[in-house]
Scaffold this active site. Structure first.
Site, short mmCIF file in Angstrom:
data_model
loop_
_atom_site.label_atom_id
_atom_site.label_comp_id
_atom_site.label_asym_id
_atom_site.label_seq_id
_atom_site.Cartn_x
_atom_site.Cartn_y
_atom_site.Cartn_z
N SER A 84 -6.87 57.95 -20.70
CA SER A 84 -7.46 56.91 -21.05
C SER A 84 -8.96 56.85 -20.15
O SER A 84 -9.61 57.63 -20.58
CB SER A 84 -6.62 55.56 -20.39
OG SER A 84 -7.17 54.43 -20.77
N ASP A 127 -0.75 53.31 -29.87
CA ASP A 127 -1.73 52.60 -28.87
C ASP A 127 -2.26 51.17 -29.20
O ASP A 127 -2.81 51.07 -30.17
CB ASP A 127 -2.88 53.82 -28.49
CG ASP A 127 -3.48 53.10 -27.40
OD1 ASP A 127 -3.57 52.07 -26.96
OD2 ASP A 127 -4.21 54.19 -26.73
N HIS A 154 -0.13 52.97 -25.30
CA HIS A 154 -0.97 53.15 -24.59
C HIS A 154 -0.41 53.70 -23.24
O HIS A 154 -1.13 54.69 -22.73
CB HIS A 154 -2.01 52.22 -24.14
CG HIS A 154 -3.28 52.56 -23.39
ND1 HIS A 154 -4.31 53.18 -23.99
CD2 HIS A 154 -3.69 52.46 -22.06
CE1 HIS A 154 -5.28 53.40 -23.22
NE2 HIS A 154 -5.02 53.11 -21.92
#
Ligand SMILES: *[C@@H]1O[C@H](CO)[C@@H](O)[C@H](O)[C@H]1NC(C)=O
Ligand SMILES: *[C@@H]1O[C@H](CO)[C@@H](O)[C@H](O)[C@H]1NC(C)=O
Ligand SMILES: *[C@@H]1O[C@H](CO)[C@@H](O)[C@H](O)[C@H]1NC(C)=O
Length: 303
Positions: free
Chosen positions: A173, A246, A277
């Protein structure tokens, strides 16, 4: 007395009040921007979440991993914390992986991932808590995290044993933005890049995360322009790990980053089915897909 204001008195009022109005509204605008700036940083760098993340940092020894705890001093004199976990007998002959975490928590929360790299892949592992995270000093920002990443890389490149090992940079991320940024600046020192569930840039992802801020993205001072830097990587092999579910960063961002990459080292896109995610890394095929990248694109010394 007239109970309504004449035109003349209004214009007189405006004239005499104008300087105050300008100063006043400028102050409002400036404090509005300052507020948005702070809000933005708090929104992007959620170092206090989960609760207690600034106080409690799990240790590698909790996972039976030998380690040393180091304090890195960044170029702008901020002291940040890192764990260095070297293979006990084979540190010099095994690859090293430098891990950059996402926007919540601290490095200790990523030890279950480090454990896989250390025990299954037999890599040396280094983890850092960015400034303002865990027990690291300072407060987070794009320019700051960039220096934190550089300090971690410099540590590896100055270590007697680690400096000559193959180096993999891994980021999830926001940590993948940090990783791409670092490799963009120091590609010649890096042998592989792994990015998971990351975004094209902050202004391009904000409309998906906070639709109400869609018209305010121009105010973003934090950019993390991965979509630009990824095109500038020339030689490093890149693995893109994309959770198909996600819900925070649209998987299309990962797909586009993959398509933009133009590196002679080769690129691989691995979709992780059912991965959201935050739990992509926990899907059953995650590490076998990472292993496939090492075997196919990096060769035996990584396996
Ligand atoms: C690595 O990046 C830093 C920061 O941009 C730069 O000062 C340094 O020269 C780079 N080193 C190499 C070998 O590219
Ligand atoms: C891809 O990289 C090659 C050299 O490695 C370069 O000549 C070419 O212009 C690049 N393509 C794009 C679209 O950037
Ligand atoms: C994804 O989740 C569904 C429903 O929980 C399950 O049936 C399927 O086996 C999962 N797929 C993978 C690849 O884990």
């Amino acid at each position: 007395m007239s109970h309504h204001l004449s035109k003349k008195s209004v214009s007189q009022f405006v004239k005499s009040a104008l300087p105050y109005l300008i100063v006043g509204s400028t102050t409002v605008v400036i404090s509005g921007i300052a507020l948005l700036y702070t809000f933005q940083c708090n929104l992007i760098y959620t170092a206090n979440y989960p609760k207690g993340s600034r106080k409690h940092v799990p240790k590698p020894s909790d996972y039976d991993i030998p380690y040393i705890s180091v304090i890195l001093e960044t170029n702008d004199d901020v002291k940040i914390r890192a764990y260095v976990c070297k293979r006990t007998d084979e540190a010099g002959t095994r690859p090293t992986i430098l891990m950059f975490h996402g926007n919540g928590g601290n490095m200790g929360h990523r030890l279950p991932i480090a454990e896989k790299f250390y025990k299954n892949f037999r890599f040396n592992v280094m983890l850092v808590s960015y400034r303002g995270y865990g027990k690291s000093d300072g407060s987070p920002s794009e320019s700051g995290l960039r220096l934190d990443a550089q300090a971690a890389l410099d540590y590896i490149k100055q270590d007697k044993i680690l400096k000559d090992t193959k180096l993999i940079i891994y980021g999830q991320s926001l940590g993948a933005s940090v990783a791409i940024d670092l490799v963009y600046r120091n590609e010649s020192k890096v042998d592989a890049l792994i990015v998971e569930n990351t975004f094209l840039s902050i202004p391009k992802v904000i409309p998906h995360i906070v639709p109400k801020l869609r018209y305010l993205t121009f105010i973003c001072s934090e950019i993390w322009p991965s979509d630009s830097y990824i095109t500038k990587l020339r030689t490093v092999p890149i693995l893109f790990l994309s959770g198909s579910n996600d819900e925070l960063v649209p998987p299309q961002h990962m797909r586009t980053l993959y398509e933009l990459a133009n590196t002679s080292g080769g690129k691989m896109f691995q979709e992780i089915k059912n991965g959201s995610h935050y739990d992509t890394v926990s899907q059953p095929d995650y590490f076998s897909k990472v292993g496939e990248f090492f075997i196919k694109m990096l060769g035996e010394e990584f396996c």
